[in-house]
Scaffold this motif. Structure first.
Motif, PDB file in Angstrom:
ATOM      1  N   ASP A   1       0.831  -1.213   0.000  1.00  0.00           N
ATOM      2  CA  ASP A   1       0.000   0.000   0.000  1.00  0.00           C
ATOM      3  C   ASP A   1       0.864   1.260   0.000  1.00  0.00           C
ATOM      4  N   GLN A   2       1.927   1.250   0.814  1.00  0.00           N
ATOM      5  CA  GLN A   2       2.821   2.401   0.892  1.00  0.00           C
ATOM      6  C   GLN A   2       3.489   2.655  -0.462  1.00  0.00           C
ATOM      7  N   ILE A   3       3.936   1.604  -1.103  1.00  0.00           N
ATOM      8  CA  ILE A   3       4.556   1.750  -2.426  1.00  0.00           C
ATOM      9  C   ILE A   3       3.561   2.346  -3.410  1.00  0.00           C
ATOM     10  N   ALA A   4       2.331   1.856  -3.394  1.00  0.00           N
ATOM     11  CA  ALA A   4       1.310   2.356  -4.331  1.00  0.00           C
ATOM     12  C   ALA A   4       1.033   3.839  -4.098  1.00  0.00           C
ATOM     13  N   VAL A   5       0.956   4.237  -2.852  1.00  0.00           N
ATOM     14  CA  VAL A   5       0.643   5.645  -2.537  1.00  0.00           C
ATOM     15  C   VAL A   5       1.833   6.555  -2.821  1.00  0.00           C
ATOM     16  N   LEU A   6       3.041   6.100  -2.510  1.00  0.00           N
ATOM     17  CA  LEU A   6       4.224   6.954  -2.639  1.00  0.00           C
ATOM     18  C   LEU A   6       4.854   6.925  -4.033  1.00  0.00           C
ATOM     19  N   ASP A   7       4.447   5.974  -4.871  1.00  0.00           N
ATOM     20  CA  ASP A   7       5.010   5.871  -6.219  1.00  0.00           C
ATOM     21  C   ASP A   7       4.744   7.172  -6.978  1.00  0.00           C
ATOM     22  N   GLY A   8       5.791   7.758  -7.498  1.00  0.00           N
ATOM     23  CA  GLY A   8       5.683   9.009  -8.227  1.00  0.00           C
ATOM     24  C   GLY A   8       5.734  10.233  -7.328  1.00  0.00           C
ATOM     25  N   ILE A   9       5.667  10.038  -6.019  1.00  0.00           N
ATOM     26  CA  ILE A   9       5.702  11.149  -5.063  1.00  0.00           C
ATOM     27  C   ILE A   9       7.037  11.188  -4.317  1.00  0.00           C
ATOM     28  N   ASP A  10       7.515  10.008  -3.903  1.00  0.00           N
ATOM     29  CA  ASP A  10       8.738   9.916  -3.097  1.00  0.00           C
ATOM     30  C   ASP A  10       9.550   8.707  -3.566  1.00  0.00           C
ATOM     31  N   PRO A  11      10.350   8.887  -4.625  1.00  0.00           N
ATOM     32  CA  PRO A  11      11.093   7.761  -5.196  1.00  0.00           C
ATOM     33  C   PRO A  11      12.068   7.103  -4.216  1.00  0.00           C
ATOM     34  N   ALA A  12      12.656   7.865  -3.319  1.00  0.00           N
ATOM     35  CA  ALA A  12      13.609   7.289  -2.363  1.00  0.00           C
ATOM     36  C   ALA A  12      12.898   6.355  -1.385  1.00  0.00           C
ATOM     37  N   ALA A  13      11.735   6.754  -0.919  1.00  0.00           N
ATOM     38  CA  ALA A  13      10.969   5.900  -0.011  1.00  0.00           C
ATOM     39  C   ALA A  13      10.525   4.628  -0.725  1.00  0.00           C
ATOM     40  N   VAL A  14      10.068   4.771  -1.949  1.00  0.00           N
ATOM     41  CA  VAL A  14       9.630   3.605  -2.733  1.00  0.00           C
ATOM     42  C   VAL A  14      10.808   2.657  -2.951  1.00  0.00           C
ATOM     43  N   ALA A  15      11.975   3.185  -3.251  1.00  0.00           N
ATOM     44  CA  ALA A  15      13.158   2.342  -3.466  1.00  0.00           C
ATOM     45  C   ALA A  15      13.525   1.582  -2.193  1.00  0.00           C
ATOM     46  N   ALA A  16      13.453   2.255  -1.049  1.00  0.00           N
ATOM     47  CA  ALA A  16      13.754   1.589   0.224  1.00  0.00           C
ATOM     48  C   ALA A  16      12.762   0.458   0.485  1.00  0.00           C
ATOM     49  N   LEU A  17      11.499   0.721   0.251  1.00  0.00           N
ATOM     50  CA  LEU A  17      10.473  -0.305   0.461  1.00  0.00           C
ATOM     51  C   LEU A  17      10.668  -1.486  -0.484  1.00  0.00           C
ATOM     52  N   ARG A  18      10.883  -1.187  -1.743  1.00  0.00           N
ATOM     53  CA  ARG A  18      11.056  -2.262  -2.732  1.00  0.00           C
ATOM     54  C   ARG A  18      12.304  -3.093  -2.446  1.00  0.00           C
ATOM     55  N   ALA A  19      13.299  -2.486  -1.828  1.00  0.00           N
ATOM     56  CA  ALA A  19      14.547  -3.191  -1.542  1.00  0.00           C
ATOM     57  C   ALA A  19      14.367  -4.317  -0.524  1.00  0.00           C
ATOM     58  N   ILE A  20      13.321  -4.263   0.272  1.00  0.00           N
ATOM     59  CA  ILE A  20      13.174  -5.273   1.325  1.00  0.00           C
ATOM     60  C   ILE A  20      11.952  -6.171   1.188  1.00  0.00           C
ATOM     61  N   VAL A  21      11.039  -5.845   0.306  1.00  0.00           N
ATOM     62  CA  VAL A  21       9.797  -6.617   0.186  1.00  0.00           C
ATOM     63  C   VAL A  21      10.066  -8.097  -0.083  1.00  0.00           C
ATOM     64  N   ALA A  22      11.019  -8.411  -0.928  1.00  0.00           N
ATOM     65  CA  ALA A  22      11.278  -9.816  -1.274  1.00  0.00           C
ATOM     66  C   ALA A  22      11.730 -10.611  -0.053  1.00  0.00           C
ATOM     67  N   GLU A  23      12.582 -10.026   0.774  1.00  0.00           N
ATOM     68  CA  GLU A  23      13.023 -10.742   1.977  1.00  0.00           C
ATOM     69  C   GLU A  23      11.874 -10.926   2.966  1.00  0.00           C
ATOM     70  N   GLU A  24      11.033  -9.908   3.114  1.00  0.00           N
ATOM     71  CA  GLU A  24       9.876 -10.040   4.008  1.00  0.00           C
ATOM     72  C   GLU A  24       8.938 -11.137   3.495  1.00  0.00           C
ATOM     73  N   GLN A  25       8.755 -11.204   2.182  1.00  0.00           N
ATOM     74  CA  GLN A  25       7.915 -12.254   1.594  1.00  0.00           C
ATOM     75  C   GLN A  25       8.529 -13.630   1.843  1.00  0.00           C
ATOM     76  N   ALA A  26       9.837 -13.729   1.733  1.00  0.00           N
ATOM     77  CA  ALA A  26      10.518 -15.006   1.983  1.00  0.00           C
ATOM     78  C   ALA A  26      10.357 -15.443   3.433  1.00  0.00           C
ATOM     79  N   HIS A  27      10.418 -14.505   4.373  1.00  0.00           N
ATOM     80  CA  HIS A  27      10.203 -14.843   5.791  1.00  0.00           C
ATOM     81  C   HIS A  27       8.803 -15.438   5.961  1.00  0.00           C
TER      82      HIS A  27
END
Length: 182
Positions: A121-147
Motif C-alpha cells: 500500500d505504501q509503495i502504491a501511494v508513494l510511487d511518483g511522489i517519493d522515489p527514495a521511499a519507494v526504493a527503500a520499500l522495494r529493496a526489502i519486500v522480497a526478503e519479508e515475503q521469503a520470511h
C-alpha cells in the motif's frame, strides 16, 4: 489505499514518505527484537530453527539500517514508537520463543502478512511522489515475503496459528496505526 488513510498527523515539514520511513524503521526495530528473543529461547525449544532465525535477524537488521540511513538522509529523527516497538517485540519474541517452533512460525506469518500488505500500500501511494521511499520499500519486500513463505511451510496443524494470528495481526496493525499518528 489513499494518502489520507496513511496520514493522520504529520509534523512540521514532514512528508508522508518521511512518516512512512519513520514507522517502518520502528517496525524493523521491533522485528529485530522479536527475532533476538526468539533466537535466545529457540536454543532450548526449537534448536532446528536457530539458523533460520539468525538469517531472518540479519535481514531485519539490514532493513532497520536501510530505513535509518533513509531517515538520516532526510534529516529526520526516529519515530516516537521506536522504543515501544522494541519492548513489544522483545516480549512477543520471548513468549513465542518459549512456546516453541509452531508459535515462532505463526508469529512470523501473522506479522509479515500485515507488514507486506502495508508495504505494498505504501509503495502504491508513494510511487511518483517519493522515489527514495519507494526504493527503500522495494529493496526489502522480497526478503519479508521469503520470511512469510518459509514460516508458512513450518506451520504444522492450526493450533498456534488460530491462537496467535488474530492477536499478533491486530497488535501489528495497532502499532502501525499508532506510529502513523505519533
Amino acid at each position: 489505499m489513499t494518502a489520507a488513510r496513511l496520514t493522520a498527523r504529520l509534523g512540521a515539514g514532514e512528508s508522508l514518505g518521511d512518516r512512512v520511513m519513520k514507522v517502518d524503521h520502528a517496525g524493523e526495530h521491533g522485528a529485530v527484537c522479536i527475532y533476538r528473543a526468539q533466537r535466545w529461547f529457540a536454543r532450548w525449544r526449537a534448536p532446528e530453527m536457530s539458523g533460520e532465525l539468525d538469517e531472518f535477524l540479519a535481514h531485519e537488521r539490514g532493513h532497520r539500517a536501510l530505513f535509518a540511513a533513509e531517515l538520516q538522509s532526510r534529516n529526520r529523527r526516529r519515530c516516537r514508537s521506536y522504543l515501544l516497538c522494541g519492548l513489544g517485540g522483545f516480549v512477543l519474541g520471548a513468549a513465542t520463543g518459549i512456546a516453541g517452533r509452531g508459535a515462532i512460525a505463526a508469529t512470523t506469518v501473522a506479522i509479515e502478512r500485515v507488514v507486506l500488505r502495508h508495504m505494498h500500500d505504501q509503495i502504491a501511494v508513494l510511487d511518483g511522489i517519493d522515489p527514495a521511499a519507494v526504493a527503500a520499500l522495494r529493496a526489502i519486500v522480497a526478503e519479508e515475503q521469503a520470511h512469510h513463505d518459509r514460516s508458512v511451510q513450518r506451520l504444522t496443524g492450526g493450533g498456534w496459528s488460530r491462537l496467535i494470528d488474530p492477536i499478533v495481526a491486530a497488535s501489528t496493525e495497532a502499532v502501525i496505526w499508532l506510529g502513523m499518528r505519533l
